[in-house]
Scaffold this motif. Structure first.
Motif, PDB file in Angstrom:
ATOM      1  N   LYS A  94       0.761  -1.136   0.033  1.00  0.00           N
ATOM      2  CA  LYS A  94      -0.130  -0.206  -0.021  1.00  0.00           C
ATOM      3  C   LYS A  94       1.022   1.244  -0.138  1.00  0.00           C
ATOM      4  CE  LYS A  94      -4.045  -1.888   2.018  1.00  0.00           C
ATOM      5  NZ  LYS A  94      -4.998  -2.102   3.391  1.00  0.00           N
ATOM      6  N   GLY A  95       1.988   1.168  -0.867  1.00  0.00           N
ATOM      7  CA  GLY A  95       2.808   2.505  -1.056  1.00  0.00           C
ATOM      8  C   GLY A  95       3.825   2.591   0.042  1.00  0.00           C
ATOM      9  N   GLU A  96       3.841   1.674   1.139  1.00  0.00           N
ATOM     10  CA  GLU A  96       4.900   1.753   2.430  1.00  0.00           C
ATOM     11  C   GLU A  96       5.815   0.624   1.836  1.00  0.00           C
ATOM     12  OE1 GLU A  96       5.241   3.989   4.428  1.00  0.00           O
ATOM     13  OE2 GLU A  96       3.554   5.162   3.994  1.00  0.00           O
ATOM     14  N   PRO A  97       7.235   1.144   1.999  1.00  0.00           N
ATOM     15  CA  PRO A  97       8.481   0.094   1.700  1.00  0.00           C
ATOM     16  C   PRO A  97       8.447  -0.916   3.064  1.00  0.00           C
ATOM     17  CG  PRO A  97       9.230   2.166   2.316  1.00  0.00           C
ATOM     18  CD  PRO A  97       7.686   2.303   2.302  1.00  0.00           C
ATOM     19  N   VAL A  98       8.268  -2.188   2.958  1.00  0.00           N
ATOM     20  CA  VAL A  98       8.374  -2.900   4.061  1.00  0.00           C
ATOM     21  C   VAL A  98       9.679  -4.025   3.695  1.00  0.00           C
ATOM     22  CG1 VAL A  98       6.022  -3.035   4.679  1.00  0.00           C
ATOM     23  CG2 VAL A  98       6.662  -4.786   2.993  1.00  0.00           C
TER      24      VAL A  98
END
Length: 529
Positions: free
Chosen positions: A170-174
């Protein structure tokens, strides 16, 4: 490494009036300059771009050092860039070098010559900072696209020395990592081999597939529903398949059309590519290995198309400077780092409620002791990451898990954090229990003196924060540090019997007392000591 808050403090920070700034990217195959105008609240306005092909990677990846002709070519290019910057009155700039300079044995001498002759201070950044800056650019270019809002995406850039990958949820780098899949590096590895083009392609494919096998163990590639690709080679592929689309933030290349183009291009040797597409040899050299990497990565995902945004490391550098001027840089950066740290904790099956509680208490203590430790916002973030991940060593064994945590974190990657950052984090996590820092501990002594002092302060705080959730039941709601004469008293608010927490906190306050020279007391809000 310059961080958003460092840039915000930099001389020449823009006020309301637009000011010219410059960013410079020294890569494995070229040196590129962008001069732009920044105004608060406005997107960067491009003033001039310049690029010079200099094959730094050929020297660095073959011989481990930069040769005299390459250095001279670089210096001449940078002298020209300096004149361009001066013509616009640029005072504020950021110049970065990536894998080729990073790996060169003689990089310090080279950078000193650059500073003296061209008057440009160049910062060598590692893969994690490349990933972060690239992500900043892609997020801006695709901010309304579902790849950055509701879906899982794989972001890939194949450079000359390495491939930088980030898995976005969802657009967040994990998850993020830098891998030995650079186009120039792959070619140089086979520089002395004289087989046919078909045999060379098979060797490239085998190498890429072997590395991707390792990546699968670190990133859930199969979950990616979008594939976002950056770099000159994939932009060239998009030019050939769908053509230029001026004004659009990204081009979409259907999966089957992209795969077909890759097969067609990879089948051609260098001379055939140069003739068919009228490309200079410097660009031809990277095309085949880069397209093989993009193709194999795409096949690992569920993506039905390749998204090729108008984004680059230089765009990320400009946006990073603009965000710092608005005071938003550190907040975004912290959120991204913590999302990636939590994903790493999940990989090692950490106790999320306990780790989150320890992190919350550690940050509370850090803020309470701000006047005593003299550390900054980046140190606060490193403490929070160390607190979240202090128990990951239990994945290996409960016995000695603090030592296992140190090793695991020292070899792990967290989005946006450098190797130096990870060295501090791993040592802080190592000292959350048992022995305090000691000269006989090699990872600790490998740090410079300034980093060791930071580790001492942060570890002292983490030991107490961990003790305040000794039975992993998250009983404490809040903690304050009250100064009483020459001592400190932990004044806690919580529920239930806090005897275990009191005994543990007092027992593990040894390092805090040693570092800050204060004895520690414990008191429940309401007066019970």
């Amino acid at each position: 490494m310059q961080t958003p808050q460092d840039l915000a403090r930099a001389p020449g920070r823009i006020a309301d009036a637009p000011r010219p700034v410059a960013v410079l990217d020294m890569g494995a195959t070229a040196i590129r300059l962008v001069v732009a105008e920044l105004a608060v609240g406005q997107p960067p306005r491009l003033l001039e771009e310049a690029s010079r092909a200099v094959m730094l990677g050929k020297d660095a990846f073959t011989h481990g050092r930069l040769g005299s002709p390459t250095i001279e070519a670089t210096l001449r290019a940078l002298e020209g860039f300096r004149r361009i910057m001066d013509s616009y009155g640029v005072v504020r700039y950021r110049a970065v070098a990536t894998s080729a300079v990073r790996e060169a044995i003689n990089r310090d001498t080279f950078l000193d010559r650059v500073r003296l002759r061209a008057g440009i201070d160049v910062e060598v950044i590692d893969g994690s900072e490349e990933n972060r800056l690239t992500y900043v650019a892609v997020r801006e270019a695709l901010r309304e696209h579902e790849a950055m809002t509701t879906s899982d995406s794989l972001l890939a850039e194949v450079g000359g020395g390495s491939a930088d990958l980030s898995f976005l949820r969802k657009g967040e780098p994990v998850y993020s990592g830098t891998y030995v899949l650079g186009a120039i590096r792959m070619r140089q590895n086979l520089a002395s081999w004289h087989g046919s083009h078909e045999q060379r392609v098979r060797l490239f494919r085998r190498h890429v597939q072997n590395v991707i096998g390792d990546i699968r163990r670190e990133m859930p590639l199969r979950e990616a529903r979008h594939f976002v690709a950056l770099g000159g080679d994939v932009r060239f592929a998009a030019d050939q398949v769908v053509g230029e689309e001026p004004g659009r933030p990204a081009r979409t290349v259907e999966r089957e059309r992209f795969l077909a183009f890759c097969e067609e291009a990879v089948a051609l040797d260098d001379d055939q590519l140069a003739e068919r597409y009228r490309l200079p040899l410097a660009e031809v050299e990277t095309l085949v290995p880069a397209l093989i990497v993009y193709r194999e990565l795409l096949l690992e995902t569920q993506a039905e198309a390749v998204l090729v945004p108008e984004a680059s490391l230089r765009a990320g550098l400009l946006l990073d400077m603009a965000q710092a001027d608005l005071g938003r840089g550190m907040e975004d950066f912290s959120r991204q780092v913590l999302a990636s740290a939590s994903a790493l904790g999940e990989r090692y099956r950490f106790d999320a409620p306990h780790s989150s509680q320890v992190a919350r208490l550690a940050i509370r203590l850090f803020d309470e002791l701000k006047g005593e430790h003299g550390l900054g916002s980046r140190d606060r973030l490193l403490l929070e990451v160390a607190a979240l991940l202090h128990d990951v060593g239990i994945f290996v064994s409960l016995r000695g898990h603090h030592k296992h945590a140190q090793y695991l974190l020292s070899v792990s990657e967290i989005f946006g954090l450098s190797r130096d950052d990870m060295a501090v984090i791993s040592n802080v996590a190592r000292y959350h229990r048992r022995a305090a820092p000691n000269k006989s501990h090699l990872p600790y002594m490998a740090l410079d003196s300034e980093a060791r002092v930071r580790v001492n302060k942060l570890a002292a705080i983490l030991r107490v924060a961990n003790a305040l959730d000794a039975d992993h039941l998250q009983k404490l709601r809040d903690v304050r540090v009250v100064r009483e004469d020459d001592n400190w008293v932990l004044e806690v608010e919580g529920a239930g019997d806090l005897t275990i927490e009191r005994l543990a906190a007092l027992a593990r306050s040894d390092l805090l007392t040693e570092v800050f020279g204060r004895k520690l007391g414990f008191r429940e809000a309401g007066g019970r000591t």
